[in-house]
Design an enzyme around this catalytic site. Structure first.
Site, PDB file in Angstrom:
ATOM      1  CD  GLU A   1       3.773  -0.844  -8.874  1.00 57.96           C
ATOM      2  OE1 GLU A   1       3.898  -1.344  -7.767  1.00 57.96           O
ATOM      3  OE2 GLU A   1       2.719  -1.177  -9.533  1.00 57.96           O
TER       4      GLU A   1
ATOM      5  CB  CYS B   1      -0.671 -12.456  10.842  1.00 63.49           C
ATOM      6  SG  CYS B   1      -0.933 -11.031  11.822  1.00 63.49           S
TER       7      CYS B   1
ATOM      8  CB  ILE C   1       5.243  -6.692   1.194  1.00 65.52           C
ATOM      9  CG1 ILE C   1       4.180  -7.362   2.040  1.00 65.52           C
ATOM     10  CG2 ILE C   1       6.703  -7.095   1.578  1.00 65.52           C
ATOM     11  CD1 ILE C   1       4.295  -8.951   1.787  1.00 65.52           C
TER      12      ILE C   1
ATOM     13  N   GLY D   1       0.072 -18.570  12.020  1.00 61.87           N
ATOM     14  CA  GLY D   1       0.229 -18.194  10.751  1.00 61.87           C
ATOM     15  C   GLY D   1       1.261 -17.303   9.988  1.00 61.87           C
TER      16      GLY D   1
ATOM     17  CG  HIS E   1      -7.721  -6.062  10.184  1.00 63.32           C
ATOM     18  ND1 HIS E   1      -6.519  -5.948   9.952  1.00 63.32           N
ATOM     19  CD2 HIS E   1      -8.426  -5.006   9.363  1.00 63.32           C
ATOM     20  CE1 HIS E   1      -6.402  -5.051   8.984  1.00 63.32           C
ATOM     21  NE2 HIS E   1      -7.670  -4.475   8.708  1.00 63.32           N
TER      22      HIS E   1
ATOM     23  CG  HIS F   1      -6.457  21.110  22.914  1.00 63.20           C
ATOM     24  ND1 HIS F   1      -6.178  21.247  21.789  1.00 63.20           N
ATOM     25  CD2 HIS F   1      -5.753  22.054  23.833  1.00 63.20           C
ATOM     26  CE1 HIS F   1      -5.119  22.027  21.844  1.00 63.20           C
ATOM     27  NE2 HIS F   1      -4.914  22.582  22.878  1.00 63.20           N
TER      28      HIS F   1
ATOM     29  CG  ASP G   1      -4.232 -13.744   3.630  1.00 68.46           C
ATOM     30  OD1 ASP G   1      -5.152 -12.843   4.063  1.00 68.46           O
ATOM     31  OD2 ASP G   1      -3.040 -13.782   3.458  1.00 68.46           O
TER      32      ASP G   1
HETATM   33  P1  FAD Z   1      -2.257 -17.348   7.522  1.00 66.74           P
HETATM   34  O1  FAD Z   1      -1.774 -16.482   8.523  1.00 66.74           O
HETATM   35  O2  FAD Z   1      -1.470 -17.326   6.212  1.00 66.74           O
HETATM   36  O3  FAD Z   1      -2.229 -18.667   8.309  1.00 66.74           O
HETATM   37  C1  FAD Z   1      -2.535 -19.912   7.487  1.00 66.74           C
HETATM   38  C2  FAD Z   1      -2.172 -21.365   8.408  1.00 66.74           C
HETATM   39  O4  FAD Z   1      -2.478 -22.308   7.900  1.00 66.74           O
HETATM   40  C3  FAD Z   1      -0.393 -21.228   8.395  1.00 66.74           C
HETATM   41  O5  FAD Z   1      -0.085 -21.122   9.750  1.00 66.74           O
HETATM   42  C4  FAD Z   1      -0.141 -22.498   7.686  1.00 66.74           C
HETATM   43  O6  FAD Z   1       0.974 -23.055   8.020  1.00 66.74           O
HETATM   44  C5  FAD Z   1      -1.292 -23.323   7.955  1.00 66.74           C
HETATM   45  N1  FAD Z   1      -1.660 -24.389   6.957  1.00 66.74           N
HETATM   46  C6  FAD Z   1      -1.579 -24.140   5.612  1.00 66.74           C
HETATM   47  N2  FAD Z   1      -2.164 -25.382   4.905  1.00 66.74           N
HETATM   48  C7  FAD Z   1      -2.247 -26.219   5.824  1.00 66.74           C
HETATM   49  C8  FAD Z   1      -2.655 -27.508   5.836  1.00 66.74           C
HETATM   50  N3  FAD Z   1      -2.825 -28.240   4.902  1.00 66.74           N
HETATM   51  N4  FAD Z   1      -2.578 -28.163   7.151  1.00 66.74           N
HETATM   52  C9  FAD Z   1      -2.233 -27.720   8.122  1.00 66.74           C
HETATM   53  N5  FAD Z   1      -1.886 -26.265   8.462  1.00 66.74           N
HETATM   54  C10 FAD Z   1      -1.986 -25.441   7.236  1.00 66.74           C
HETATM   55  N6  FAD Z   1      -2.163  -8.010   7.473  1.00 66.74           N
HETATM   56  C11 FAD Z   1      -2.509  -6.939   8.385  1.00 66.74           C
HETATM   57  O7  FAD Z   1      -3.640  -6.914   8.577  1.00 66.74           O
HETATM   58  N7  FAD Z   1      -1.500  -5.973   9.024  1.00 66.74           N
HETATM   59  C12 FAD Z   1      -0.385  -6.123   8.817  1.00 66.74           C
HETATM   60  O8  FAD Z   1       0.316  -5.543   9.178  1.00 66.74           O
HETATM   61  C13 FAD Z   1       0.141  -7.227   8.132  1.00 66.74           C
HETATM   62  N8  FAD Z   1       1.393  -7.326   7.861  1.00 66.74           N
HETATM   63  C14 FAD Z   1       1.963  -8.332   7.135  1.00 66.74           C
HETATM   64  C15 FAD Z   1       3.452  -8.152   6.755  1.00 66.74           C
HETATM   65  C16 FAD Z   1       3.998  -9.467   5.827  1.00 66.74           C
HETATM   66  C17 FAD Z   1       5.542  -9.557   5.283  1.00 66.74           C
HETATM   67  C18 FAD Z   1       2.945 -10.280   5.288  1.00 66.74           C
HETATM   68  C19 FAD Z   1       3.637 -11.454   4.483  1.00 66.74           C
HETATM   69  C20 FAD Z   1       1.788 -10.313   5.531  1.00 66.74           C
HETATM   70  C21 FAD Z   1       1.184  -9.240   6.377  1.00 66.74           C
HETATM   71  N9  FAD Z   1      -0.351  -9.145   6.561  1.00 66.74           N
HETATM   72  C22 FAD Z   1      -0.824  -8.240   7.389  1.00 66.74           C
HETATM   73  C23 FAD Z   1      -1.162 -10.010   6.066  1.00 66.74           C
HETATM   74  C24 FAD Z   1      -1.485 -11.072   7.257  1.00 66.74           C
HETATM   75  O9  FAD Z   1      -0.405 -11.589   7.411  1.00 66.74           O
HETATM   76  C25 FAD Z   1      -2.497 -12.048   6.305  1.00 66.74           C
HETATM   77  O10 FAD Z   1      -3.704 -11.498   5.984  1.00 66.74           O
HETATM   78  C26 FAD Z   1      -3.024 -13.058   7.607  1.00 66.74           C
HETATM   79  O11 FAD Z   1      -1.926 -13.700   8.136  1.00 66.74           O
HETATM   80  C27 FAD Z   1      -4.101 -14.143   6.792  1.00 66.74           C
HETATM   81  O12 FAD Z   1      -4.469 -15.087   7.858  1.00 66.74           O
HETATM   82  P2  FAD Z   1      -5.014 -16.599   7.564  1.00 66.74           P
HETATM   83  O13 FAD Z   1      -5.620 -16.883   8.969  1.00 66.74           O
HETATM   84  O14 FAD Z   1      -6.182 -16.386   6.589  1.00 66.74           O
HETATM   85  O15 FAD Z   1      -3.900 -17.277   6.892  1.00 66.74           O
HETATM   86  P1  NAI Z   2       0.573  -5.625  -3.064  1.00 67.92           P
HETATM   87  O1  NAI Z   2      -0.698  -6.104  -3.775  1.00 67.92           O
HETATM   88  O2  NAI Z   2       0.192  -4.741  -1.832  1.00 67.92           O
HETATM   89  O3  NAI Z   2       1.303  -4.844  -3.952  1.00 67.92           O
HETATM   90  C1  NAI Z   2       2.019  -5.268  -4.811  1.00 67.92           C
HETATM   91  C2  NAI Z   2       2.865  -4.221  -5.959  1.00 67.92           C
HETATM   92  O4  NAI Z   2       3.343  -4.780  -6.874  1.00 67.92           O
HETATM   93  C3  NAI Z   2       1.514  -3.564  -6.580  1.00 67.92           C
HETATM   94  O5  NAI Z   2       2.038  -2.152  -6.673  1.00 67.92           O
HETATM   95  C4  NAI Z   2       1.621  -4.152  -8.005  1.00 67.92           C
HETATM   96  O6  NAI Z   2       1.090  -3.228  -9.000  1.00 67.92           O
HETATM   97  C5  NAI Z   2       2.988  -4.516  -8.269  1.00 67.92           C
HETATM   98  N1  NAI Z   2       3.348  -5.547  -9.144  1.00 67.92           N
HETATM   99  C6  NAI Z   2       2.834  -6.501  -9.352  1.00 67.92           C
HETATM  100  N2  NAI Z   2       3.739  -7.256 -10.349  1.00 67.92           N
HETATM  101  C7  NAI Z   2       4.495  -6.624 -10.664  1.00 67.92           C
HETATM  102  C8  NAI Z   2       5.907  -6.779 -11.262  1.00 67.92           C
HETATM  103  N3  NAI Z   2       5.871  -7.766 -12.195  1.00 67.92           N
HETATM  104  N4  NAI Z   2       6.979  -5.581 -11.440  1.00 67.92           N
HETATM  105  C9  NAI Z   2       6.621  -4.458 -10.594  1.00 67.92           C
HETATM  106  N5  NAI Z   2       5.791  -4.254  -9.867  1.00 67.92           N
HETATM  107  C10 NAI Z   2       4.399  -5.364  -9.894  1.00 67.92           C
HETATM  108  O7  NAI Z   2       1.402  -6.811  -2.561  1.00 67.92           O
HETATM  109  P2  NAI Z   2       2.351  -7.096  -1.144  1.00 67.92           P
HETATM  110  O8  NAI Z   2       3.305  -5.812  -0.898  1.00 67.92           O
HETATM  111  O9  NAI Z   2       3.360  -8.196  -1.780  1.00 67.92           O
HETATM  112  O10 NAI Z   2       1.667  -7.751   0.003  1.00 67.92           O
HETATM  113  C11 NAI Z   2       0.884  -8.556  -0.080  1.00 67.92           C
HETATM  114  C12 NAI Z   2      -0.439  -8.628   0.821  1.00 67.92           C
HETATM  115  O11 NAI Z   2      -0.116  -8.658   2.320  1.00 67.92           O
HETATM  116  C13 NAI Z   2      -1.141  -7.330   0.644  1.00 67.92           C
HETATM  117  O12 NAI Z   2      -2.426  -7.797   0.070  1.00 67.92           O
HETATM  118  C14 NAI Z   2      -1.507  -6.685   1.772  1.00 67.92           C
HETATM  119  O13 NAI Z   2      -2.821  -6.896   1.950  1.00 67.92           O
HETATM  120  C15 NAI Z   2      -0.582  -7.711   2.761  1.00 67.92           C
HETATM  121  N6  NAI Z   2      -0.010  -6.668   3.603  1.00 67.92           N
HETATM  122  C16 NAI Z   2      -0.585  -5.987   4.426  1.00 67.92           C
HETATM  123  C17 NAI Z   2      -0.003  -5.257   5.260  1.00 67.92           C
HETATM  124  C18 NAI Z   2      -0.483  -4.231   6.392  1.00 67.92           C
HETATM  125  O14 NAI Z   2      -1.905  -4.357   6.373  1.00 67.92           O
HETATM  126  N7  NAI Z   2       0.144  -3.319   6.845  1.00 67.92           N
HETATM  127  C19 NAI Z   2       1.672  -5.311   5.384  1.00 67.92           C
HETATM  128  C20 NAI Z   2       2.109  -6.111   4.549  1.00 67.92           C
HETATM  129  C21 NAI Z   2       1.239  -6.997   3.679  1.00 67.92           C
END
Ligand code: FAD
Ligand code: NAI
Length: 467
Positions: free
Chosen positions: A204, A43, A185, A41, A323, A446, A314
């Site tokens: 922001e 992640c 992000i 996915g 997680h 420690h 998600d």
């Molecule tokens: P996804 O991981 O989005 O997986 C969905 C899967 O379904 C995909 O493989 C897709 O191809 C498949 N799919 C969709 N529709 C269909 C269909 N119709 N048929 C077959 N397959 C399909 N979260 C954290 O906890 N820690 C982090 O450090 C973190 N970093 C992130 C960094 C970035 C840049 C981004 C974008 C996200 C990050 N996240 C992080 C968020 C995390 O990636 C998501 O919360 C997580 O992947 C959600 O898992 P999921 O299984 O719900 O869906």
């Molecule tokens: P986010 O929801 O964390 O942050 C989006 C930010 O954009 C907010 O501060 C919001 O106020 C701002 N915003 C919204 N519309 C705007 C606009 N038009 N102009 C300016 N600012 C605007 O979303 P982000 O960073 O895109 O991450 C998406 C998801 O991915 C998050 O929900 C997060 O849970 C997950 N993620 C988790 C990570 C982790 O756990 N370390 C790392 C990366 C992503």
């Protein structure tokens, strides 16, 4: 005749693949459907894993450039080999996605490649390279994850106007990077490119970064990022991004309206959140209800309004975290297998993998105030922690929030080196309904950074030793 299963999981992100494995462990006959070329996915392919690999590598680069000399290690200015740097990230992704493939096979989960569509209760149709295939199943779990939120009029080309996906594979370090959105992000990937030499400006909409985070932590976090060279334009909105010769012109104006100004940029990263992904799933035809934000509606047992169709990760309510999706995957597998699956949403850690890291769990001070809950605070700075002092990683502090009457821990927020690891002892404590005194009376090795967590717990009763 159609293949027949106990459970078909659509999507193999952290929610879907974990659900499939847990269900197989419980003896169910399980299949997954994945449209992407690899499992894991968002992640594993374009999210958590590649971003953490880039954060790690860029942090090492910055250490080599600015901090080794202080330790008596003289190496001269490090040189960036961006293709190798990206290969390091890709190897991390490959190792992880192959790991999922191995685990699915090991657990005898059947994998269908293609787009899954719900053709009715108990029926999934897969459209793949070899045409259409029908599968019959007792239960369906939707785990199709999320997609990037787009801004009207700002077209993402993943080259100069990028989402996180493009920002994970830029071909060169941008001179100027404008990030729209000061969320997770924006701050993580903004940090990566700043460390490699980009001048980063974060725009922001709201008057603070990382909305939802404890306010005191958020303020400190912004101060630290600013000191590192990241610029912030708060209460500001981007109204236009235009391509011009040699770069981009970004027009911004105050969030509430007012005089516009422009910023030059080589790359613009759009990071304003994510939206549930349900394209092509056939939810409307199947009658599966979604809420006003497009999320699949589920009850406490992850079941949609259609019996036998469940959803996790998600694509449903709650934080978009890997997680959280994994725990829901385990819970729903257990429920489908007739057990009592459950997720405790009050104890889900949240980590931002910047340097220093920011980690939190439970309630923020603002949330407690709003709910009218009386609380006590205990804080301890890393400047007073022996290990942090020795390593010169003294930025940040630990903050506990405990119930004023019962001392039960209601929240904990840490900004500092390794905060993302430190938070987990508090997660266990909270899972057991523990008090700050429980943690304060637990012997900590420690010299460790974890002693700062213990001291903050002691500080709830005003009896920290090293402060
Ligand atoms: P996804 O991981 O989005 O997986 C969905 C899967 O379904 C995909 O493989 C897709 O191809 C498949 N799919 C969709 N529709 C269909 C269909 N119709 N048929 C077959 N397959 C399909 N979260 C954290 O906890 N820690 C982090 O450090 C973190 N970093 C992130 C960094 C970035 C840049 C981004 C974008 C996200 C990050 N996240 C992080 C968020 C995390 O990636 C998501 O919360 C997580 O992947 C959600 O898992 P999921 O299984 O719900 O869906
Ligand atoms: P986010 O929801 O964390 O942050 C989006 C930010 O954009 C907010 O501060 C919001 O106020 C701002 N915003 C919204 N519309 C705007 C606009 N038009 N102009 C300016 N600012 C605007 O979303 P982000 O960073 O895109 O991450 C998406 C998801 O991915 C998050 O929900 C997060 O849970 C997950 N993620 C988790 C990570 C982790 O756990 N370390 C790392 C990366 C992503």
């Amino acid at each position: 005749m159609a293949d027949s299963f106990d459970l078909v999981v659509i999507g193999t992100g952290p929610g879907g693949y974990v659900c499939a494995i847990r269900a197989a462990q419980l003896g169910l006959k399980v299949a997954v459907v994945e449209k992407n070329g690899t499992f894991g996915g968002t992640c594993l392919n374009i999210g958590c894993i590649p971003s953490k690999a880039l954060l790690h590598a860029s942090e090492e680069f910055e250490k080599a450039a600015h901090h080794f000399a202080e330790l008596g290690i003289e190496i001269g200015a490090p040189k960036l080999n961006l293709p190798r740097f990206m290969a390091f990230k890709d190897e991390g992704v490959e190792g992880n996605v192959k790991g999922v493939e191995f685990l699915l096979k090991k657990n005898k989960v059947t994998a269908f490649r293609g787009v899954g569509r719900i053709a009715g209760p108990g029926k999934v149709e897969v459209s793949g390279e070899g045409g259409k295939q029908a599968i019959e199943t007792r239960a369906i779990v939707i785990a199709t994850g999320s997609d990037v939120t787009r801004l009207p009029g700002i077209e993402i080309d993943e080259k100069t106007i990028v989402s996180s996906t493009g920002a994970l594979k830029l071909a060169k370090v941008p001179g100027k990077l404008v990030v729209i959105g000061a969320g997770v992000i924006g701050l993580e990937l903004g940090s990566v490119w700043r460390r490699l030499g980009a001048q980063v400006t974060v725009v922001e909409f709201l008057d603070r970064i990382t909305p939802g985070m404890d306010g005191e932590i958020s303020k400190n976090f912004q101060r630290i990022l600013k000191k590192q060279g990241m610029e912030f334009l708060l209460s500001t909105k981007v109204t236009k991004v235009e391509k011009q010769k040699g770069g981009l012109k970004v027009t911004v104006e105050p969030a509430q309206g007012g005089e516009a100004k422009t910023l030059d940029a080589d790359v613009v990263l759009v990071a304003v959140g994510r939206v549930p992904f349900t394209d092509g799933l056939g939810l409307d035809e199947a009658g599966v209800r979604r809420d006003d934000r497009g999320r699949v509606e589920v009850d406490d047992h992850f079941q949609t309004n259609i019996p036998g169709i469940y959803a996790i990760g998600d694509v449903i309510r709650g934080p978009m975290l890997a997680h959280k999706g994994e725990d829901e995957g385990v819970a729903v597998a257990e429920i489908i297998a007739g057990k009592a699956g459950h997720v405790n949403y009050d104890v889900i850690p949240n980590v931002i993998y910047t340097s220093p890291e920011v980690a939190s769990i439970g309630k923020t001070e603002e949330e407690l105030k709003q709910a009218g809950i009386a609380y006590k605070t205990g804080k301890f700075p890393f400047t007073a922690n022996g290990r942090a002092k020795a390593n010169k990683t003294t930025e940040g502090f630990v903050k506990f929030l405990a119930d004023a009457k019962t001392d039960r821990v209601l929240g904990c927020h840490i900004i500092g080196t390794n905060a993302g690891e430190l938070i987990h002892e508090v997660a266990v404590l909270m899972e057991f309904g523990g008090s700050s005194e429980d943690l304060a009376r637990t012997c900590h090795a420690h010299p460790t950074l974890a002693e700062a967590v213990k001291e903050a717990a002691l500080a709830v009763e005003g009896r920290a030793i090293h402060m």
